[in-house]
Structures are given as C-alpha cells and as structure tokens.
Design a protein around this motif. Sequence first.
Motif, PDB file in Angstrom:
ATOM      1  N   PHE A 155     -13.513  -1.848  -1.699  1.00 36.01           N
ATOM      2  CA  PHE A 155     -12.106  -2.142  -1.454  1.00 36.01           C
ATOM      3  C   PHE A 155     -11.464  -2.923  -2.590  1.00 36.01           C
ATOM      4  O   PHE A 155     -12.008  -3.925  -3.064  1.00 36.01           O
ATOM      5  N   ALA A 156     -10.281  -2.465  -3.000  1.00 37.08           N
ATOM      6  CA  ALA A 156      -9.447  -3.251  -3.904  1.00 37.08           C
ATOM      7  C   ALA A 156      -8.639  -4.270  -3.117  1.00 37.08           C
ATOM      8  O   ALA A 156      -8.423  -5.398  -3.564  1.00 37.08           O
ATOM      9  N   LEU A 157      -8.177  -3.868  -1.925  1.00 39.62           N
ATOM     10  CA  LEU A 157      -7.401  -4.728  -1.038  1.00 39.62           C
ATOM     11  C   LEU A 157      -7.929  -4.553   0.385  1.00 39.62           C
ATOM     12  O   LEU A 157      -7.992  -3.436   0.885  1.00 39.62           O
ATOM     13  N   PHE A 158      -8.295  -5.666   1.032  1.00 41.22           N
ATOM     14  CA  PHE A 158      -8.782  -5.575   2.408  1.00 41.22           C
ATOM     15  C   PHE A 158      -8.515  -6.880   3.139  1.00 41.22           C
ATOM     16  O   PHE A 158      -8.747  -7.966   2.603  1.00 41.22           O
ATOM     17  N   THR A 159      -8.038  -6.765   4.384  1.00 41.08           N
ATOM     18  CA  THR A 159      -7.886  -7.933   5.237  1.00 41.08           C
ATOM     19  C   THR A 159      -8.547  -7.680   6.578  1.00 41.08           C
ATOM     20  O   THR A 159      -8.413  -6.597   7.154  1.00 41.08           O
ATOM     21  N   SER A 160      -9.262  -8.680   7.054  1.00 44.28           N
ATOM     22  CA  SER A 160      -9.931  -8.564   8.340  1.00 44.28           C
ATOM     23  C   SER A 160      -8.973  -8.729   9.502  1.00 44.28           C
ATOM     24  O   SER A 160      -9.258  -8.266  10.607  1.00 44.28           O
ATOM     25  N   ALA A 161      -7.842  -9.395   9.281  1.00 43.77           N
ATOM     26  CA  ALA A 161      -6.927  -9.673  10.398  1.00 43.77           C
ATOM     27  C   ALA A 161      -5.519  -9.908   9.874  1.00 43.77           C
ATOM     28  O   ALA A 161      -5.075 -11.046   9.750  1.00 43.77           O
TER      29      ALA A 161
END
Length: 219
Positions: A155-161
Amino acid sequence: AADSLSDLYLTLKGETVTNPTFPPLTTGTTVTPGVYSTAAAVTPTGVVTLDGLNQVDPVFIFEITGALTVAASAQFILTNGATANNIFWVSDGACSLGANSDCFGTFISLVANTVGNNCVLTGRVLSLGGAIANSGDVSIPATGSQFDLGYVERFALFTSAGALSNSGGGNTITGDIGTNLGAITGWNNATINGNTYNNTSEILITMTGGGVRIVEITI
C-alpha cells in the motif's frame, strides 16, 4: 493490512532508542542511521540530509509522540546508501506532509494524515485511526524493508479506520490504496498504478448440493 499495520507500529515502537538527542531536522542537518525519539512535536524544514554512512541496509526510525508536520517545500536528501524502504516516521499525533515537499519513508500515525499539493513521497502514508487526505504523488519503494510490513507493504496509502480522499489534479499513486473502515472519494482524476480496496467489498455466494460456490465478487 490493518493487522499488519498494527504489528508494524508495535514493532517500531519497541525498537531501542539509540540516539537520545532528537535532531533538529532543519537546513544543514545531517542525520545518521539509528532510532530517535521525542515527546515534542516535530516540524522538518529546509533541506535535511539522511546519511547512510555506507552501511548495509541502514535504518532510520523517528518516534514522535506529538504531531509531525513537514513544512512546505522541505526536502530530504538521501546519501551513502540511505533508502526510502528503511526510513520510518512514527507519530502518535497527526502527520502532515507540506505542499511541494520532497519526502522519503513510511509515515505512520495514530490519527489523521495529510499529503499536501505537489508533495512527492517515495514511501507510504499509513494511519491506524484516522482519515488520509491526499493531493500529492506517492510511490512505494522499489525494494523491500528490513522490517516485515506484511500485507501493508503493497500500500502507498492505507488507513485502518478512516476515509481516504484525494483532491489532487492528475496526481499519480504507485501502489495500492485502501481503507479498512471509511469512504474513498475524489480519485477520478488520479492515476493509480495499483489496486483500490475499501470496506464496501462484498462476496456473494450460493449454496449448492455440492457445497458453497462463489458466483460473484463486487467491489
């Protein structure tokens, strides 16, 4: 990916601090490999050099209890073997990469992240508990890290929430983008050289006499 990000955060926070004095990260500063930690907010400005000292796979870890705010037009220069894949910025506060800045490494925060207009990042922006607002160009490093990033490595950009939004005009992302809990918006004008994942994925199945048969996957 959410589990991998949590594991990576705990691993990095568990590393022993090797340099008790946190560098000023301003023009003229040269930082050598090590683990740095500060309870204060950090604002890199100007031109900062990360010098790998010609070590094999030199690692830089910056642990920041406060917010991390890279100033507009700030620039990092990598020399003597320093590479983006082994640079980690871990902030418990918000993380912001300023407009027109040139950055390297994996940026992890517990809350929201912002990538400014025309920011160029070789690395990743990852959040454990907040939104990511992007308007820059982000590319994952070409080579692997000394640390196990698990599924989040792609992932280049990832958010868990949180939500994952984009307001750049014609910007480019090389790597996957995704959110484990939130909406993905504003990416129509961006070039994404990777896959997009969000929490609206569904797998539709039917029951047959022979067991379960997957008939359709919609994202």
